[in-house]
Scaffold this motif. Structure first.
Motif, PDB file in Angstrom:
ATOM      1  N   GLU A  13      14.085  50.756   1.057  1.00 46.17           N
ATOM      2  CA  GLU A  13      14.595  50.809  -0.313  1.00 46.17           C
ATOM      3  C   GLU A  13      15.927  50.080  -0.440  1.00 46.17           C
ATOM      4  O   GLU A  13      16.199  49.422  -1.451  1.00 46.17           O
ATOM      5  N   GLU A  14      16.741  50.168   0.612  1.00 46.53           N
ATOM      6  CA  GLU A  14      18.032  49.471   0.613  1.00 46.53           C
ATOM      7  C   GLU A  14      17.841  47.959   0.591  1.00 46.53           C
ATOM      8  O   GLU A  14      18.499  47.244  -0.178  1.00 46.53           O
ATOM      9  N   LEU A  15      16.915  47.470   1.406  1.00 47.91           N
ATOM     10  CA  LEU A  15      16.652  46.031   1.450  1.00 47.91           C
ATOM     11  C   LEU A  15      15.966  45.553   0.177  1.00 47.91           C
ATOM     12  O   LEU A  15      16.242  44.446  -0.308  1.00 47.91           O
ATOM     13  N   ARG A  16      15.089  46.387  -0.380  1.00 54.24           N
ATOM     14  CA  ARG A  16      14.417  46.026  -1.632  1.00 54.24           C
ATOM     15  C   ARG A  16      15.426  45.906  -2.775  1.00 54.24           C
ATOM     16  O   ARG A  16      15.363  44.963  -3.572  1.00 54.24           O
ATOM     17  N   ALA A  17      16.360  46.846  -2.844  1.00 57.54           N
ATOM     18  CA  ALA A  17      17.390  46.796  -3.882  1.00 57.54           C
ATOM     19  C   ALA A  17      18.263  45.547  -3.718  1.00 57.54           C
ATOM     20  O   ALA A  17      18.652  44.914  -4.706  1.00 57.54           O
ATOM     21  N   ALA A  47      19.788  31.554   3.115  1.00 62.64           N
ATOM     22  CA  ALA A  47      20.971  32.300   2.679  1.00 62.64           C
ATOM     23  C   ALA A  47      20.580  33.718   2.250  1.00 62.64           C
ATOM     24  O   ALA A  47      21.303  34.685   2.507  1.00 62.64           O
ATOM     25  N   SER A  48      19.422  33.839   1.615  1.00 65.14           N
ATOM     26  CA  SER A  48      18.919  35.159   1.220  1.00 65.14           C
ATOM     27  C   SER A  48      18.657  36.019   2.448  1.00 65.14           C
ATOM     28  O   SER A  48      19.010  37.205   2.490  1.00 65.14           O
ATOM     29  N   ILE A  49      18.027  35.411   3.442  1.00 68.78           N
ATOM     30  CA  ILE A  49      17.714  36.139   4.680  1.00 68.78           C
ATOM     31  C   ILE A  49      18.988  36.578   5.388  1.00 68.78           C
ATOM     32  O   ILE A  49      19.084  37.717   5.874  1.00 68.78           O
ATOM     33  N   LYS A  50      19.979  35.708   5.452  1.00 69.69           N
ATOM     34  CA  LYS A  50      21.236  36.066   6.116  1.00 69.69           C
ATOM     35  C   LYS A  50      21.958  37.184   5.367  1.00 69.69           C
ATOM     36  O   LYS A  50      22.605  38.036   5.985  1.00 69.69           O
ATOM     37  N   THR A  51      21.819  37.184   4.043  1.00 73.43           N
ATOM     38  CA  THR A  51      22.421  38.268   3.261  1.00 73.43           C
ATOM     39  C   THR A  51      21.750  39.594   3.591  1.00 73.43           C
ATOM     40  O   THR A  51      22.430  40.613   3.815  1.00 73.43           O
ATOM     41  N   LEU A  52      20.428  39.611   3.637  1.00 72.88           N
ATOM     42  CA  LEU A  52      19.704  40.827   3.996  1.00 72.88           C
ATOM     43  C   LEU A  52      20.024  41.250   5.429  1.00 72.88           C
ATOM     44  O   LEU A  52      20.138  42.449   5.718  1.00 72.88           O
ATOM     45  N   TYR A  53      20.176  40.268   6.307  1.00 73.41           N
ATOM     46  CA  TYR A  53      20.493  40.573   7.703  1.00 73.41           C
ATOM     47  C   TYR A  53      21.865  41.255   7.807  1.00 73.41           C
ATOM     48  O   TYR A  53      22.044  42.209   8.577  1.00 73.41           O
ATOM     49  N   ASN A  54      22.820  40.771   7.022  1.00 73.07           N
ATOM     50  CA  ASN A  54      24.145  41.406   7.017  1.00 73.07           C
ATOM     51  C   ASN A  54      24.068  42.850   6.517  1.00 73.07           C
ATOM     52  O   ASN A  54      24.746  43.745   7.033  1.00 73.07           O
TER      53      ASN A  54
END
Length: 307
Positions: free
Chosen positions: A49-53, A27-34
């Protein structure tokens, strides 16, 4: 413009709620993918930086910080493995599209993890065996259900797993599929262990040491199993491999042990840790989507995942 933390948390929870089978890590990965799909970043640094935040926002939810951190780090690492000449392209849209294609590939691979783990475990089952498991683990549950569908008969003993009684959820899921199962008090692990043929455990995180972070009480079970010469098999997806090297319970990061809400309260004296650390010497084998490995092999696999 980075997304609002609350919005990221809400999207993450919506993904988790939409599929009862999905893991916290996926679920975390899919959120980052979105977020990657919506990104308007113009440089690799800006996207990073966007993905890290976003990953930090996910860790502030009250879900397993261990699973979230490892999954986000591996996803970010995997998508960013781009050819040098592509990164030199002045049109960053081309790079974004490459990252998105890598993201598709990563999600597709991780979605097959539980099936691969279940297949690895099958030869270790024996008819009429007694199996002890702790708490509720989706990958352990699938492994047990698949073995039963393959015609193997066994009896599962499930710890109650206080303080949230998550073992009762596991018990109901097993009984619903016709698997003989018995609920065991956490304090009765030693009492039933002599009758067990093997122990199956999930994990919130597999550490660089080869040990695991898992629901509180896991260490008790593993120590007892070791003393009575019972094999302890851990089932965990490779996205749960974490670059942490704890040597004892005190080395576990606070955000692994306590919920984000508890940490924000700044009063942890009244809080019980949600997880404990089980050192590698108490684990027989680890079953992953990368194959079967000993705890000693985890460090080498982590190097491969991050290089």
């Amino acid at each position: 413009m980075f997304a609002d933390k609350d919005a990221i948390g809400s999207e993450f929870k919506k993904i988790l709620g939409s599929d009862v089978e999905i893991s916290t890590g996926l679920a975390s990965i899919k959120t980052l993918y979105n977020i990657l799909n919506r990104s308007t970043a113009t440089t690799a640094k800006e996207l990073s930086e966007e993905l890290r935040a976003a990953a930090e926002a996910l860790e502030e939810t009250d879900y397993s910080s261990t699973s979230i951190r490892s999954a986000c780090e591996l996803f970010t690492r995997f998508i960013s493995l781009a050819p040098a000449d592509l990164l030199d392209d002045k049109d960053f849209t081309t790079v974004l599209n490459f990252y998105r294609s890598r993201g598709d590939l990563f999600i597709e691979r991780i979605a097959k993890s539980r099936t691969l783990i279940s297949d690895c475990c099958r030869p270790f089952f024996k008819n009429n065996s007694n199996i002890l498991t702790h708490s509720y683990s989706k990958v352990v549950l699938k492994t047990l259900l698949d073995a039963r569908e393959a015609g193997i008969w066994f009896h599962v003993y499930v710890t109650e797993s206080q303080p949230d009684s998550s073992g009762r959820k596991m018990l109901l899921a097993l009984r619903e599929k016709g698997i003989h199962s018995t609920l065991v008090l956490d304090a009765a692990v030693g009492y039933v262990m002599e009758r067990m043929d093997m122990c199956f455990l999930g994990a919130e995180g597999v550490m660089e040491t080869g040990g695991i972070i898992n629901k509180i009480g896991t260490l008790n079970l593993a120590v007892c199993a070791k003393y009575m010469n019972k094999p302890v098999y851990v089932m965990a997806e490779s996205i749960k491999f974490v670059k942490e090297y704890p040597l004892n319970q005190a080395d576990i990061p606070a955000d692994f042990k306590y919920s984000s809400t508890a940490i924000k309260s700044k009063d942890l004296q009244a809080e019980h840790p949600q997880v404990d650390y089980t050192p590698p010497q108490f684990i027989t084998l680890i079953f992953t989507d990368l194959g079967i490995m000993t705890p000693a092999a985890v460090g080498e696999e982590l190097i491969k995942l991050y290089t």
